[in-house]
Design an enzyme around this catalytic site. Structure first.
Site, PDB file in Angstrom:
ATOM      1  N   GLU A   4     -11.230  -5.296 -18.550  1.00  0.00           N
ATOM      2  CA  GLU A   4     -11.885  -3.991 -18.569  1.00  0.00           C
ATOM      3  C   GLU A   4     -13.252  -4.008 -17.918  1.00  0.00           C
ATOM      4  O   GLU A   4     -13.670  -3.027 -17.293  1.00  0.00           O
ATOM      5  CB  GLU A   4     -11.989  -3.483 -20.015  1.00  0.00           C
ATOM      6  CG  GLU A   4     -10.631  -3.177 -20.659  1.00  0.00           C
ATOM      7  CD  GLU A   4      -9.863  -4.405 -21.121  1.00  0.00           C
ATOM      8  OE1 GLU A   4     -10.444  -5.515 -21.117  1.00  0.00           O
ATOM      9  OE2 GLU A   4      -8.675  -4.261 -21.480  1.00  0.00           O
ATOM     10  N   HIS A  24      -6.799   0.239 -32.268  1.00  0.00           N
ATOM     11  CA  HIS A  24      -6.132   1.276 -31.484  1.00  0.00           C
ATOM     12  C   HIS A  24      -6.549   2.676 -31.907  1.00  0.00           C
ATOM     13  O   HIS A  24      -5.993   3.651 -31.425  1.00  0.00           O
ATOM     14  CB  HIS A  24      -4.605   1.143 -31.610  1.00  0.00           C
ATOM     15  CG  HIS A  24      -4.042  -0.073 -30.941  1.00  0.00           C
ATOM     16  ND1 HIS A  24      -4.193  -1.328 -31.442  1.00  0.00           N
ATOM     17  CD2 HIS A  24      -3.366  -0.226 -29.776  1.00  0.00           C
ATOM     18  CE1 HIS A  24      -3.599  -2.205 -30.639  1.00  0.00           C
ATOM     19  NE2 HIS A  24      -3.096  -1.559 -29.616  1.00  0.00           N
TER      20      HIS A  24
HETATM   21  C1  LIG Z   1      -8.936  -6.275 -24.456  1.00  0.00           C
HETATM   22  C2  LIG Z   1      -7.588  -5.633 -24.470  1.00  0.00           C
HETATM   23  N1  LIG Z   1      -7.234  -4.831 -23.464  1.00  0.00           N
HETATM   24  C3  LIG Z   1      -6.038  -4.200 -23.481  1.00  0.00           C
HETATM   25  C4  LIG Z   1      -5.175  -4.376 -24.513  1.00  0.00           C
HETATM   26  C5  LIG Z   1      -3.835  -3.613 -24.543  1.00  0.00           C
HETATM   27  N2  LIG Z   1      -2.700  -4.524 -24.381  1.00  0.00           N
HETATM   28  C6  LIG Z   1      -2.033  -5.020 -25.444  1.00  0.00           C
HETATM   29  S1  LIG Z   1      -0.896  -6.173 -25.002  1.00  0.00           S
HETATM   30  C7  LIG Z   1      -1.263  -5.996 -23.364  1.00  0.00           C
HETATM   31  C8  LIG Z   1      -0.560  -6.864 -22.355  1.00  0.00           C
HETATM   32  C9  LIG Z   1      -0.833  -8.308 -22.606  1.00  0.00           C
HETATM   33  O1  LIG Z   1      -0.104  -9.099 -21.715  1.00  0.00           O
HETATM   34  P1  LIG Z   1      -0.032 -10.687 -21.854  1.00  0.00           P
HETATM   35  O2  LIG Z   1      -1.394 -11.242 -22.071  1.00  0.00           O
HETATM   36  O3  LIG Z   1       0.723 -11.195 -20.691  1.00  0.00           O
HETATM   37  O4  LIG Z   1       0.757 -10.946 -23.199  1.00  0.00           O
HETATM   38  P2  LIG Z   1       2.240 -10.523 -23.580  1.00  0.00           P
HETATM   39  O5  LIG Z   1       2.161  -9.168 -24.218  1.00  0.00           O
HETATM   40  O6  LIG Z   1       3.051 -10.539 -22.329  1.00  0.00           O
HETATM   41  O7  LIG Z   1       2.699 -11.540 -24.553  1.00  0.00           O
HETATM   42  C10 LIG Z   1      -2.248  -5.033 -23.186  1.00  0.00           C
HETATM   43  C11 LIG Z   1      -2.777  -4.605 -21.881  1.00  0.00           C
HETATM   44  C12 LIG Z   1      -5.581  -5.235 -25.529  1.00  0.00           C
HETATM   45  N3  LIG Z   1      -4.787  -5.500 -26.591  1.00  0.00           N
HETATM   46  N4  LIG Z   1      -6.781  -5.854 -25.490  1.00  0.00           N
END
Ligand SMILES: Cc1ncc(C[n+]2csc(CCOP(=O)(O)OP(=O)(O)O)c2C)c(N)n1
Ligand SMILES: Cc1ncc(C[n+]2csc(CCOP(=O)(O)OP(=O)(O)O)c2C)c(N)n1
Ligand SMILES: [Mg+2]
Ligand SMILES: [Mg+2]
Lengths: 366, 326, 326, 366
Positions: free
Chosen positions: B60, B129
């Site tokens: 972000e 959230h």
């Molecule tokens: C700081 C932050 N930004 C955005 C989010 C929203 N978000 C939740 S899961 C996700 C994707 C995460 O992807 P990854 O790290 O590859 O993990 P995966 O879900 O594939 O296990 C996002 C963007 C968050 N939880 N925290």
């Protein structure tokens, strides 16, 4: 245990997707050996139980019993190996997706799922289990892992922290700061990146232009290993070695597990918008459970009776979880105020009293 | 007039702005092919291509920092923070740069960047959230902070935010995302900085914004049935604040309650109480009261209803406005 | 009683806490051999060794995140943010974790972390070195927020903050760092959550904290000469807030002015006005007024005197408290 | 220009510290050639002027005319080469320490120093010069550089951004995010890290456990080059190549310049607390100006007359700066409110009016 672990940027794989053992002369490093059958049977059992919990929890979202569930279906090898590699006093730092790893660490699955049921933010005791709360703000928990490990070193504890994150999370600044702090302070942390190729809808190619995520270790002076994330034997060998290395030299290790998120991000997601079914189909034959099963059956290390026992165990566990998640008392509204500070402030007491009065009135109204 | 959801209105605003002005670009996490986790950017990549609406790496601070640079080089970025609490990693970029570079350069570099933040609770979301984080931004000089309470305002205010020259933090009440309302996309774009009286009333004035507005309106409706006439002012623009509209409404009734979802301590609601009291003191029959979230981290889903301002809590508070000259 | 600077008092507090409790560790940027850019940690590495007081890589989110982990594993980190605006990179760690993990775990994991932030202006510092950022933290549930105005309180409140079980954001008024005052390090540690009346007065009450307290006292002194008797309350603990002491002081005079350096919009000063008005409405002869910084980014050194609350501005505001029943 | 720039993690040096040219067969890459004498004479002149401004500004702090000055004394080679490598429309993103680079880009030094004089935060026009405000919050400006470069690409501009930071700043999350965004978006940014071995008092060993900062490029898929930061010839060759590479392929490059902060962090700092004079002494013979002078004199490319001209120019410039910084009108209090938004809000107008009234009253009092 030597502390001169080398970076291995060719994928470590000990069992091929078809279940046949990789000949040791094809291993990218001679540090690794295939785990004993007994260990692999234990991992097999845990993966089957994990898969069952994943699928049970997903079903519970469809029934409205859980608000949401980020499943690790297809990533059970990573889940199980991450937890199994730890020694009794070691710490685990899981994300929202790591239910099965937390379970493998001995936490009651109903307690784990409570946050997704909506009762409270984290129902298990992190200090009792040495398992941090499952963390949502991405990559933030990696720094906590460094802190626990560094404090362990300062206090003379023999403790390693296993910190989990996804491929997407590697783009966050906190990932960088955590790897760097761990390297500079020689904190015994194993960073396990489950590269499941997607961050919700965003593919790996939007997270990095490097050949692998393991390459990031180079910039921190941290040894890095790339491992087949659907081969629990390889994960087991690599993560045990990593934990031993971290414990012995007080040095971090970065492990990238090459895996795939075969299901949606969560039940709320619609993956048809951003990837093809054909792509997903490519990964199905690499399923970690089927692979290990073929391997163990071929070696005669797993028979029908054992399988039946495991399946029965899995069903029993699923029933317990279904039941535990579906019942239980409603959370107490006083919980809202009780734990914000160790001693309630006068302001919060007044707010709690207001709510209590409202609830009494509400009750009286009914 | 068309019936659309708030998500639809926001989507239309983005699309219309992109059609009109090639400098407008949209980016963030999952805003591309997926169309955003709430679908606000649905179809934009397909319609305008990868260069106009695209996914970024998951970071972000990176998103806001890159937006600042793109604005320095003549573009008009509209970025999405996926949820309220996930804007915090960008806080330094927002507070130390986005808000201040215009001032720092004596207006030589203006930053027409819109940061969209879905905010607030009421959706059964887990921790992180559901934060109401508007006070952090409203307290930061140099940021315009707006939040629509109706779908028509969602459209209009977003158009105005994108068209302006200054950085705008645009708070979207996510619990209203899928509520359908009539929207006139041809209506005049509401100027930023104007509150609006959503309901006339004579006994007391409710001052609310964003997700608290429908609750305030429901409370006024209920009060009506109970024989009390409540006016409802929708603040809409937190910074700049429309003192004239708000104080006129309060002076007319002599009593006021500020309603907001965020925890109350050092909040936008505190500010409204303070400035209304400063400006209307001798018109007030009772202290201006607040109905806000409690001073607690956002609760787990099963407890959130206790935390969020409710019709009952508003009416109870109105009842305490010293009607009998106590 | 010894005469020492505020820096000396803070340094003594750290040293004494480290002697008493081996779990106390100090870290941050330049806090090791240099002793901090303001010398608050002077000599600690030499006395306690690298493991107890050490420099980190240059990354504030890293510092707070690591502190959280260390506290999870039984230690009591005291970390320094070099200047106010340089705490912003750590905002997510502070707001989403430091403040909330105690609540998240139902008290199973308490985080006794102290985050020291030198804050405020008056030192001729360039941009980003003079922010008053207390509202961001005071608005975040779960954080204790304190700020000393005297050197004795600097010592005592820091001891109390380190000894407590909860995270504390400890704001140090850097313009007072090198002022010498009598300090009794053997005095009882003041409990966090208590304001203190610094000066009695009968006509109006000035409510201030941190760097605004000496200005308020000077204003009261000047008012005295002009025939008006002003009480001065030093808030000391912003969260938890000592309503009893503050409202008693306001009720006694019926008039009040809140003085704070930070920009006023949605600030701690707004909160104080709101809560004092709520609680003292019928005792007030005039609205509670604020003298705060303007709603602008902190100015360049040559203009800061115009921005900071001054004796004159306070007295002008006191003059406007409707003394003639206007 | 090829876009297949390779990482060069052996230090690029073209002139030895004693002023003798390095034989080309000892260059770590054959991409580089020593710049022409005319170019080097131009760099020499700029470095002498830069040094003079550094020392003049430091002197002005002692006289209380500037509040503070972070000098690049000893780093003038980096300063001058960074700016000189840019083409007319390119952008520079400087830090507080990069006065000389900004000056080399054509900004009036009195305007540059205005922020340290306390009149206003940034006195030059960033858009006119394509020079961002000198940035204090560490590493944050690297992301702005990515944004400018990415917007340039999207708008079809042929523009490269040169983003400067120090060794300490590489530890910040924003460094990571900037390198990664640039790589993923193929943004034409040259990241130049002036590794002067200290972040105020904190030595490099506390910032990284990697063999070099250039190693960080690997984890982003960004080519990285390590260069002798006190050899302006090497910097010139490397940075021009990097700019050309970025412009041609729209790809970022990471350059680490190996240099040293021979003076205090700023005049407010006391380096005796954290490093020995002996350590500093080791670096003095590597001074970038002396080195280039020896080289140019040996080649007959610089004579006494030229040197005298340059010295005179430097003195004249110093006098102008001394004068400009010492005089000039006091800033207007209305400035406080005028630029916060493009149109003043009613609230700010009221605050401005209050201040105006106070100032009238104050004037009346006098
Ligand atoms: C700081 C932050 N930004 C955005 C989010 C929203 N978000 C939740 S899961 C996700 C994707 C995460 O992807 P990854 O790290 O590859 O993990 P995966 O879900 O594939 O296990 C996002 C963007 C968050 N939880 N925290
Ligand atoms: C985010 C942030 N944290 C802390 C500081 C305070 N600070 C100013 S300069 C500095 C050291 C920077 O070191 P380096 O990046 O190596 O640059 P150098 O000063 O050596 O050129 C620090 C800690 C800051 N300006 N910004
Ligand atoms: Mg992923
Ligand atoms: Mg440095």
């Amino acid at each position: 245990m030597s502390s001169s672990l080398e970076s291995v940027l060719d994928t470590v794989r000990l069992i091929d997707p078809d279940g046949s053992p990789v000949p040791p002369d094809r291993y990218p490093s001679d540090r690794y050996a295939i785990p004993a059958d007994a260990d692999l049977v234990a991992r097999y059992r845990s993966m089957v139980l994990g898969r069952r919990i994943n699928d049970q929890a997903s079903a519970l979202t469809r029934q409205g019993r859980l608000a949401v569930y980020p499943s690790s279906h297809g990533q059970e090898a990573c889940q199980v190996a991450a937890a199994a590699a730890l020694r009794p006093g070691d710490w685990l730092f899981p994300t929202y997706r790591d239910t099965v790893a937390v379970m493998e660490r001995g936490v009651d699955p109903v307690e784990i799922l409570t946050w997704l049921k909506g009762d409270r933010h984290c129902a298990y005791d992190p200090l009792e289990h040495h398992v941090a709360p499952q963390t949502t703000p991405l990559a933030t928990q990696l720094l906590h892992a460094v802190g626990v490990a560094h404090a362990g070193r300062l206090q003379g504890q023999d403790v390693v922290a296993m910190a989990l994150c996804g491929d997407g999370a590697t783009s966050e600044g906190d990932f960088h700061e955590a790897l760097n702090f761990a390297a500079v302070f020689r904190a015994p942390v194993v960073f396990l990146v489950q590269n499941n190729k997607y961050a919700i809808s965003v593919p790996l190619s939007r997270q990095t232009a490097a050949p692998s995520l393991a390459h990031k270790g180079v910039g921190y002076g941290v040894p890095a290993v790339l491992v087949d994330g659907n081969d629990v034997a390889a994960l087991d060998a690599v993560l045990r070695e990593a934990v031993a290395h971290a414990a012995a030299g007080g040095r971090p290790v970065l492990v990238e597990a090459d895996t795939y998120r075969v299901q949606a991000h969560t039940n709320a997601d619609d993956p048809t918008r951003y990837r093809t079914e054909a792509e997903v189909e490519e990964w199905r034959p690499r399923d970690p459970i089927a692979r290990l099963r073929t391997y163990l059956r071929a070696r005669g290390a797993l028979d029908d009776a054992q399988e039946a026992t495991i399946t029965a165990e899995a069903e029993a566990l699923a029933a317990t979880v279904r039941d535990g998640v579906s019942h239980g008392p409603a959370p107490d509204p006083d919980d809202l105020f009780e734990h914000v500070f160790s001693a309630m402030t006068p302001q919060l007491r007044a707010q709690r009293d207001l709510l209590r009065e409202e609830l009494v009135a509400e009750g009286a109204d009914r | 007039m068309t019936k659309m959801t708030m998500v639809g209105a926001l989507n239309a605003a983005l699309r219309d702005a992109m059609v009109e002005d090639p400098r407008v670009v949209v980016f963030g996490e999952d805003v591309g092919p997926l169309g955003g986790v709430f679908r606000v950017t649905d179809g934009l990549t397909a319609e305008f291509g990868e260069d106009r609406c695209f996914d970024t790496p998951l970071a972000e601070s990176g998103i806001v920092g890159m937006a600042i640079g793109m604005a320095m080089n003549g573009m008009r970025p509209v970025v999405e923070m996926q949820f309220d609490a996930f804007a915090y990693p960008a806080f330094e970029q927002v507070a130390s740069h986005l808000a201040k570079i215009g001032n720092r350069t004596h207006g030589k570099v203006r930053l027409p960047v819109v940061v969209r933040i879905p905010y607030g609770g009421g959706i059964g979301g887990v921790e992180h959230h559901c934060d109401s984080s508007e006070a952090y931004y409203a307290h930061t000089p140099g940021l315009t902070v707006v939040t629509p309470a109706t779908n028509e305002d969602a459209y209009g205010l977003l158009r105005a935010a994108i068209a302006g020259s200054d950085p705008v933090i645009f708070f979207e009440p996510k619990k209203q995302y899928f509520t359908k309302e009539e929207v006139d996309v041809t209506a005049d774009v509401p100027p930023i900085g104007r509150a609006v009286v959503r309901r006339e009333g004579t006994d007391a004035t409710l001052i609310a914004y964003g997700p608290a507005v429908p609750v305030a309106l429901a409370a006024a409706e209920q009060a009506q049935r109970e024989g009390r006439s409540l006016a409802v002012v929708d603040v809409r623009s937190i910074v700049p604040f429309d003192d004239a509209t708000v104080t006129a409404a309060v002076r007319a009734t002599g009593r006021a309650v500020v309603v907001a979802e965020a925890q109350g301590f050092a909040s936008v609601a505190s500010e409204i109480v303070a400035r209304v009291t400063e400006q209307c003191f001798h018109h007030l029959a009772a202290p201006v009261r607040r109905v806000t979230g409690f001073d607690i981290p956002f609760p787990p889903p099963k407890l959130e209803r206790h935390h969020l301002p409710s019709v009952n809590r508003i009416l109870d508070t109105v009842d305490e406005l010293q009607w009998d000259e106590s």
